[in-house]
Scaffold this motif. Structure first.
Motif, mmCIF file in Angstrom:
data_model
loop_
_atom_site.group_PDB
_atom_site.id
_atom_site.type_symbol
_atom_site.label_atom_id
_atom_site.label_comp_id
_atom_site.label_asym_id
_atom_site.label_seq_id
_atom_site.Cartn_x
_atom_site.Cartn_y
_atom_site.Cartn_z
ATOM 1 N N LEU A 636 0.880 -1.143 -0.132
ATOM 2 C CA LEU A 636 0.026 -0.007 -0.104
ATOM 3 C C LEU A 636 0.924 1.331 -0.132
ATOM 4 O O LEU A 636 2.082 1.066 0.430
ATOM 5 N N ARG A 637 0.035 2.359 -0.272
ATOM 6 C CA ARG A 637 0.843 3.840 -0.258
ATOM 7 C C ARG A 637 0.504 4.415 1.015
ATOM 8 O O ARG A 637 -0.059 3.686 2.111
ATOM 9 N N GLY A 638 1.058 5.453 1.232
ATOM 10 C CA GLY A 638 0.935 6.242 2.428
ATOM 11 C C GLY A 638 1.696 6.318 3.643
ATOM 12 O O GLY A 638 1.225 6.550 4.748
ATOM 13 N N ALA A 639 2.907 5.987 3.240
ATOM 14 C CA ALA A 639 3.988 6.130 4.448
ATOM 15 C C ALA A 639 4.232 7.462 4.929
ATOM 16 O O ALA A 639 3.761 8.384 4.080
ATOM 17 N N PRO A 645 7.037 10.122 -2.378
ATOM 18 C CA PRO A 645 5.470 9.803 -2.371
ATOM 19 C C PRO A 645 5.189 8.714 -3.306
ATOM 20 O O PRO A 645 4.324 8.153 -3.272
ATOM 21 N N GLY A 646 5.852 8.774 -4.515
ATOM 22 C CA GLY A 646 5.681 7.798 -5.566
ATOM 23 C C GLY A 646 6.538 6.406 -5.649
ATOM 24 O O GLY A 646 6.226 5.734 -6.594
ATOM 25 N N MET A 650 4.049 0.365 1.434
ATOM 26 C CA MET A 650 4.088 -0.434 2.933
ATOM 27 C C MET A 650 3.574 -1.792 2.642
ATOM 28 O O MET A 650 2.660 -2.330 1.994
ATOM 29 N N ILE A 651 4.385 -2.717 3.080
ATOM 30 C CA ILE A 651 4.114 -4.208 3.265
ATOM 31 C C ILE A 651 3.036 -4.258 4.469
ATOM 32 O O ILE A 651 3.440 -4.205 5.637
ATOM 33 N N CYS A 652 1.911 -4.878 4.216
ATOM 34 C CA CYS A 652 0.823 -4.800 5.172
ATOM 35 C C CYS A 652 -0.044 -6.158 4.773
ATOM 36 O O CYS A 652 0.069 -6.689 3.942
ATOM 37 N N LEU A 659 3.624 -4.116 8.160
ATOM 38 C CA LEU A 659 5.016 -5.022 8.715
ATOM 39 C C LEU A 659 6.166 -4.343 8.434
ATOM 40 O O LEU A 659 7.277 -4.519 8.934
ATOM 41 N N GLY A 660 6.321 -3.406 7.515
ATOM 42 C CA GLY A 660 7.496 -2.845 7.003
ATOM 43 C C GLY A 660 7.207 -1.662 5.883
ATOM 44 O O GLY A 660 6.008 -1.661 5.290
ATOM 45 N N VAL A 661 8.038 -0.933 5.475
ATOM 46 C CA VAL A 661 8.171 0.105 4.592
ATOM 47 C C VAL A 661 9.527 -0.082 3.640
ATOM 48 O O VAL A 661 10.425 0.043 4.406
ATOM 49 N N PHE A 662 9.524 0.091 2.457
ATOM 50 C CA PHE A 662 10.559 0.104 1.427
ATOM 51 C C PHE A 662 10.486 1.138 0.549
ATOM 52 O O PHE A 662 9.102 1.678 0.341
ATOM 53 N N GLY A 663 11.372 1.487 -0.061
ATOM 54 C CA GLY A 663 11.523 2.401 -1.217
ATOM 55 C C GLY A 663 12.621 3.508 -1.151
ATOM 56 O O GLY A 663 13.624 3.373 -0.428
#
Length: 799
Positions: A636-639, A645-646, A650-652, A659-663
């Motif tokens: 998902l987006r919205g971290a 932003p693009g 988000m690993i959900c 669970l985590g965020v990458f990028g």
């Protein structure tokens, strides 16, 4: 602490060898640091008799000698002035190593005449500095070993010297008698009775002693002494000089050597004043500050306020318990001496010695503690030795203060040796050991001897028993299991996840960082922190004013430092806690990593490229998989604002279960942290991963599908601003049990679709688990997919 074997035997009746004594000392906790055994290097030297000596035909100063040895007559050329017929000498035959000249003797020619050995001087054998001539012995048999002759006639020259390391808690071992007591308790001999003396004063002491009130409390507890009138201060006897030289001290005079003897023999520092140079009485007091004294080492010392000194009416004459003054030191003209023995506060001694930078034998012993009960007896013993060696008449004893009462007793519980140490030692042996060490037993109470300040409880009694019995006899035993079967894991699930995450990140090629938990306010604010709740009340520096709200600031700071030093390609990770509050428990575990630069060095085949968000996505998924995260997740987006932003995800497990965020990190964030170029990163929260329902050490059975999977392709026309992720999530939610995977394989923009429209093609993999899919089943699922995507994106199937 150094001592000789003969000195030890003054207190210990033993036939033990040097090696046996050395082993026992180390085993008792008095670690042997070195053994100097002169006999070992002199073992090959033998006695010879010069039967004939004549001048060398080609050298005026050389003589050709015939020397009778145990192996026959040898011809030896010698240049010593005392080489002559009829003397008994020490011979080094060919093949013998001579330590003083660092040479192995061989057969050689000197001015054309062969020489088969060497007649030695004392310096060549490292026995003394004497080298004016060869050794002449008054007795001895031809062929006898020189060390055997020395053992009978001059034992000091072959007396082994042992040096041991003393721990701060064993001041009693700073005296030879204390070492002998330990060896006797071990069973290496019998402790001899201590010498005693009782000196009756013949006249009132003309020098009185006092201790100031502010000094008696924590400076000097007792100060005693007596005058000895009419002494002759010449050289000390040979036996005393030999002992002092053996341990590295230079003999000075009988009076000084006697005080040094008691320092090492009984751990009892003493001092003698030249009474003829003392004006009036002696006073122990604290310095006002600024006073000076020339010490016995001929250096000037300036005192600070509060340091304890000894003064007469003319001024300061000694540094209490550390060093005497040169002005009142004893010389060869000294006829009247004042012998002093005192008990000093060891902390005060240490502070004064450190401040004045004095390292004397007296300071070393006084700051570790001496036997207070021996103080008055030491005055009599030293006075008796002074009168025996120097003559003189003693005065009455004068004393200020009182000997401190250090009596104490602890209960001996024999069973505690087993519970604390794990050794089975009979009670009779325990009591015998403590008695041999000087403890007095009255029933179950063991009274501690005054020379053992380190014994402060029942456990110390156990330690003494075990030490003397030898801890080498301790046998390892496995701890009994609390319950049968496989023991429960030691690490908690959270700790295990942390361990696995660390190992997995390292195996992926990241380098681990351990950064500070404190960061500066600007960095903390940049990553969602920096409030008053996480601000430190007393920070180390302005760069460490707040608790870190995330791990990424520390990693980016480390990356910036590496970039500044020319390292552009790197992968860094950290496993640690971040803080969302200032109270206990307001913290959470994170696993974070950053990637910068290229995937590898430049390659002619194009194998190197700039890292992108898919690299960190793969690494984050690998770590999550290793620590037990479910395989099916949503992206998902919205971290938070520090992510691009693009170009992040988000690993959900759901909209609220992240669970985590990458990028890719936001360019503004990177500029603020001093990072050049772009940077990819991930942050994982292991605590958010659900724990397995059934805790087991075994891995679950592999799920093998025996039914044919089906794949169907769909192309949807959607608005250009619709994210592919939204479409994929919608399609995957059409039937969570049947749909195994959804992936995008094509994107088409413009053309006949019109402006602002695009086509996204996806492949949906259907995996049946109960029965083979029929066309009707597939059509039903396909309709649900179209419906879900249309509802979520407004898209339609492409015709």
């Amino acid at each position: 602490m150094k001592f000789t074997i003969s000195w030890l035997k003054d207190h210990l009746d033993t036939s033990a060898t040097v090696d046996e004594i050395a082993y026992a000392l180390t085993d008792l906790g008095l670690e042997v640091e070195s053994i100097a055994n002169p006999a070992a290097r002199l073992a090959d030297f033998t006695l010879g008799h010069v039967t004939h000596a004549e001048p060398h035909p080609d050298a005026d100063r050389l003589r050709v000698c015939k020397v009778a040895t145990g192996e026959g007559e040898l011809q030896i050329i010698c240049g010593a002035p005392n080489a002559r017929e009829g003397i008994t000498v020490v011979v080094a035959k060919p093949g013998v190593y001579v330590p003083g000249i660092d040479t192995t003797i061989g057969i050689g020619k000197i001015r054309g005449i062969e020489s088969h050995g060497m007649m030695c001087s004392e310096r060549e054998m490292e026995l003394s500095d004497e080298h004016d001539g060869i050794i002449e012995l008054p007795s001895g048999e031809v062929g006898e070993r020189y060390i055997d002759w020395l053992a009978k006639n001059d034992p000091a020259k072959v007396d082994p010297v042992i040096e041991i390391a003393i721990t701060p808690n064993r001041p009693d071992a700073l005296g030879v008698r204390g070492i002998a007591r330990d060896l006797a308790a071990r069973g290496l001999g019998k402790l001899k009775d201590a010498p005693s003396a009782h000196v009756e004063g013949q006249f009132p002491c003309p020098i009185n002693v006092t201790i100031d009130e502010d000094t008696a409390t924590n400076g000097c507890e007792v100060f005693a002494g007596r005058l000895i009138r009419g002494v002759t201060n010449g050289p000390s006897p040979k036996w005393l000089q030999d002992r002092l030289r053996a341990i590295g001290l230079r003999p000075r005079s009988a009076l000084v050597d006697i005080t040094n003897f008691f320092t090492f023999d009984r751990n009892r520092p003493l001092h003698v004043f030249d009474a003829g140079k003392v004006t009036g009485d002696l006073r122990v007091h604290r310095a006002k500050g600024g006073e000076t004294l020339i010490g016995l080492d001929e250096k000037e010392y300036t005192f600070s306020e509060g340091q304890v000194v000894i003064s007469d009416e003319s001024g300061i004459e000694s540094i209490g318990g550390i060093m005497g003054g040169l002005a009142t030191g004893c010389t060869s003209e000294t006829t009247d001496v004042f012998l002093e023995a005192a008990i000093w506060d060891n902390v005060q001694i240490a502070n004064t010695g450190r401040a004045l930078k004095i390292n004397s034998d007296a300071r070393y012993r006084n700051e570790r503690g001496i036997d207070p009960a021996f103080n008055m007896e030491a005055v009599d013993l030293a006075a008796q030795m002074i009168m025996d060696l120097c003559g003189g008449t003693p005065s009455n004893l004068v004393k200020a203060g009182r000997v401190p009462d250090v009596r104490r007793a602890y209960k001996l519980v024999p069973a505690r040796v087993q519970s604390l140490v794990g050794m089975d030692i009979p009670e009779s042996e325990q009591r015998q050991t403590l008695t041999a060490l000087g403890f007095r037993l009255d029933g179950d109470l063991a009274s501690v001897p005054s020379w053992r300040p380190d014994i402060l409880g029942e456990a110390d009694l156990v330690e003494e028993v075990a030490r003397v019995a030898s801890l080498t006899k301790l046998k390892g035993r496995p701890l009994p299991r609390m319950q049968a079967g496989v023991p429960a894991p030691i690490l908690s699930p959270a700790q295990k996840r942390e361990q696995i995450a660390r190992r997995t990140a390292a195996s992926l090629g990241y380098n681990e960082c351990v950064t500070y938990s404190f960061i500066d306010h600007a960095s903390a604010t940049l990553f969602g922190g920096g409030d008053d709740a996480t601000m430190l009340a007393n920070p180390i520096s302005s760069e460490m004013s707040h608790m870190r709200p995330a791990l990424l600031p520390g990693l980016l700071q480390a990356a910036a430092r590496n970039q500044a030093r020319g390292i552009s390609d790197m992968g860094l990770f950290e496993v640690g806690h971040a803080f969302h509050g200032g109270e206990p428990g307001e913290q959470h575990l994170q696993v974070a990593g950053v990637l910068l630069g290229r995937t590898g060095p430049k390659d002619v085949h194009g194998g190197s490229r700039v890292v992108d968000l898919y690299d960190v996505k793969a690494d984050a998924e690998a770590i999550l998989s290793a620590i037990g995260a479910p395989a099916k997740v949503q992206i998902l987006r919205g971290a938070d604002a520090w992510w691009h932003p693009g170009r992040h995800g988000m690993i959900c497990l759901g909209p609220k279960k992240v669970l985590g965020v990458f990028g890719e990190l936001h360019p503004k964030t990177l500029r603020a942290m001093g990072i050049k170029g772009s940077a990819m990163a991930f942050t994982l929260w292991p605590a958010e991963i659900p724990l397995p329902r059934n805790a087991t050490a075994n891995r679950g059975a592999a799920q093998m599908h025996g039914l044919q999977a089906v794949e169907r392709d769909f192309a949807f026309v959607v608005d250009a601003d619709v994210e592919a992720l939204t479409l994929v999530n919608a399609a995957a939610g059409a039937d969570k049990a049947l749909i195994e995977d959804v992936r995008v394989f094509d994107e088409f923009i413009g053309g006949s679709l019109g402006e602002g429209r695009k086509s996204l093609a996806i492949t949906v993999r259907l995996q049946p688990t109960e029965a083979t899919l029929k066309d009707a089943d597939i059509e039903t699922v396909s309709a649900k997919i179209v419906e879900k995507v249309a509802k979520a994106t407004g898209g339609t199937l492409r015709g």
